[in-house]
Scaffold this active site. Sequence first.
Site, PDB file in Angstrom:
ATOM      1  N   HIS A 297      -4.346  -0.993  -5.978  1.00  0.00           N
ATOM      2  CA  HIS A 297      -4.962  -2.093  -6.740  1.00  0.00           C
ATOM      3  C   HIS A 297      -6.387  -2.382  -6.245  1.00  0.00           C
ATOM      4  O   HIS A 297      -7.265  -2.730  -7.030  1.00  0.00           O
ATOM      5  CB  HIS A 297      -4.149  -3.386  -6.579  1.00  0.00           C
ATOM      6  CG  HIS A 297      -3.068  -3.575  -7.597  1.00  0.00           C
ATOM      7  ND1 HIS A 297      -3.309  -3.575  -8.952  1.00  0.00           N
ATOM      8  CD2 HIS A 297      -1.731  -3.783  -7.469  1.00  0.00           C
ATOM      9  CE1 HIS A 297      -2.160  -3.771  -9.602  1.00  0.00           C
ATOM     10  NE2 HIS A 297      -1.191  -3.901  -8.725  1.00  0.00           N
TER      11      HIS A 297
ATOM     12  N   LEU B   6       3.466  -6.812 -11.484  1.00  0.00           N
ATOM     13  CA  LEU B   6       3.376  -8.141 -12.100  1.00  0.00           C
ATOM     14  C   LEU B   6       2.281  -8.182 -13.173  1.00  0.00           C
ATOM     15  O   LEU B   6       2.330  -9.011 -14.076  1.00  0.00           O
ATOM     16  CB  LEU B   6       3.104  -9.211 -11.041  1.00  0.00           C
ATOM     17  CG  LEU B   6       4.238  -9.483 -10.042  1.00  0.00           C
ATOM     18  CD1 LEU B   6       3.807 -10.522  -9.020  1.00  0.00           C
ATOM     19  CD2 LEU B   6       5.510  -9.917 -10.743  1.00  0.00           C
TER      20      LEU B   6
ATOM     21  N   HIS C 221       1.079   1.015  -3.571  1.00  0.00           N
ATOM     22  CA  HIS C 221       0.825   0.357  -4.857  1.00  0.00           C
ATOM     23  C   HIS C 221      -0.259  -0.717  -4.713  1.00  0.00           C
ATOM     24  O   HIS C 221      -1.193  -0.794  -5.515  1.00  0.00           O
ATOM     25  CB  HIS C 221       2.151  -0.247  -5.345  1.00  0.00           C
ATOM     26  CG  HIS C 221       2.071  -1.006  -6.629  1.00  0.00           C
ATOM     27  ND1 HIS C 221       2.720  -0.602  -7.771  1.00  0.00           N
ATOM     28  CD2 HIS C 221       1.430  -2.165  -6.953  1.00  0.00           C
ATOM     29  CE1 HIS C 221       2.468  -1.470  -8.746  1.00  0.00           C
ATOM     30  NE2 HIS C 221       1.698  -2.426  -8.282  1.00  0.00           N
ATOM     31  N   GLU C 222      -0.127  -1.544  -3.670  1.00  0.00           N
ATOM     32  CA  GLU C 222      -1.070  -2.656  -3.504  1.00  0.00           C
ATOM     33  C   GLU C 222      -2.452  -2.158  -3.079  1.00  0.00           C
ATOM     34  O   GLU C 222      -3.472  -2.673  -3.527  1.00  0.00           O
ATOM     35  CB  GLU C 222      -0.532  -3.680  -2.495  1.00  0.00           C
ATOM     36  CG  GLU C 222       0.807  -4.317  -2.871  1.00  0.00           C
ATOM     37  CD  GLU C 222       0.845  -4.906  -4.275  1.00  0.00           C
ATOM     38  OE1 GLU C 222      -0.197  -5.347  -4.793  1.00  0.00           O
ATOM     39  OE2 GLU C 222       1.949  -4.893  -4.870  1.00  0.00           O
TER      40      GLU C 222
ATOM     41  N   GLY D  27       4.963  -7.677  -3.910  1.00  0.00           N
ATOM     42  CA  GLY D  27       3.610  -7.502  -3.414  1.00  0.00           C
ATOM     43  C   GLY D  27       2.621  -8.036  -4.430  1.00  0.00           C
ATOM     44  O   GLY D  27       2.937  -8.130  -5.625  1.00  0.00           O
TER      45      GLY D  27
ATOM     46  N   GLN E  44      -5.322  -9.202  -8.636  1.00  0.00           N
ATOM     47  CA  GLN E  44      -4.357  -9.637  -9.667  1.00  0.00           C
ATOM     48  C   GLN E  44      -4.440 -11.125  -9.970  1.00  0.00           C
ATOM     49  O   GLN E  44      -3.909 -11.584 -10.976  1.00  0.00           O
ATOM     50  CB  GLN E  44      -2.923  -9.281  -9.246  1.00  0.00           C
ATOM     51  CG  GLN E  44      -2.664  -7.775  -9.216  1.00  0.00           C
ATOM     52  CD  GLN E  44      -1.240  -7.482  -8.802  1.00  0.00           C
ATOM     53  OE1 GLN E  44      -0.942  -7.402  -7.624  1.00  0.00           O
ATOM     54  NE2 GLN E  44      -0.359  -7.358  -9.765  1.00  0.00           N
TER      55      GLN E  44
HETATM   56 ZN    ZN Z   1       0.812  -4.092  -9.086  1.00  0.00          ZN
END
Ligand code: ZN
Length: 157
Positions: A134, A89, A130-131, A46, A51
Amino acid sequence: MAIRKVVTSEDPILRKHSRKVEKFDERLWVLLDDMKDTMYKQEGVGLAAVQVGILKRVVVVDVGDGLLELINPEIIETSGEVCDVEGCLSVPGESGNVIRPEYVKIKAQNRDGVWRRYEGTGLKARCFCHEIDHLDGILYTDKVVKDITADDIKNNK
Ligand code: ZN
């Protein structure tokens, strides 16, 4: 299409809130294509736009069952609880145990602006959470449960 640079956790942009996408135009599609290429290149499951330094509510996910492009995603239902290992990441070389819902249902717009619903369990549910975190400036490292090890989880299963 291009590979974009993934920012790492020292970068303060990761703590900012991403803005809602209003325009479903070519700029968005290029971003989505670049994010997809970047995620696959980095072997992630993902990636959120922040990011790659873009504060828009855009996420790509592929846990092995196909690419999902999620624009303005929102969690609408969750159930259960599971603790498992998670990485990011933007936090290279690290991982930690995080408690997430076992089942998650979300709604999101596709690249044409059409609202759709998606659901997932296990890794997919974890990835959705999780995404979406973000997009609100939250990193998984904020939620790590330090006193649970991977062995503990294995034994509970
Ligand atoms: Zn992440």
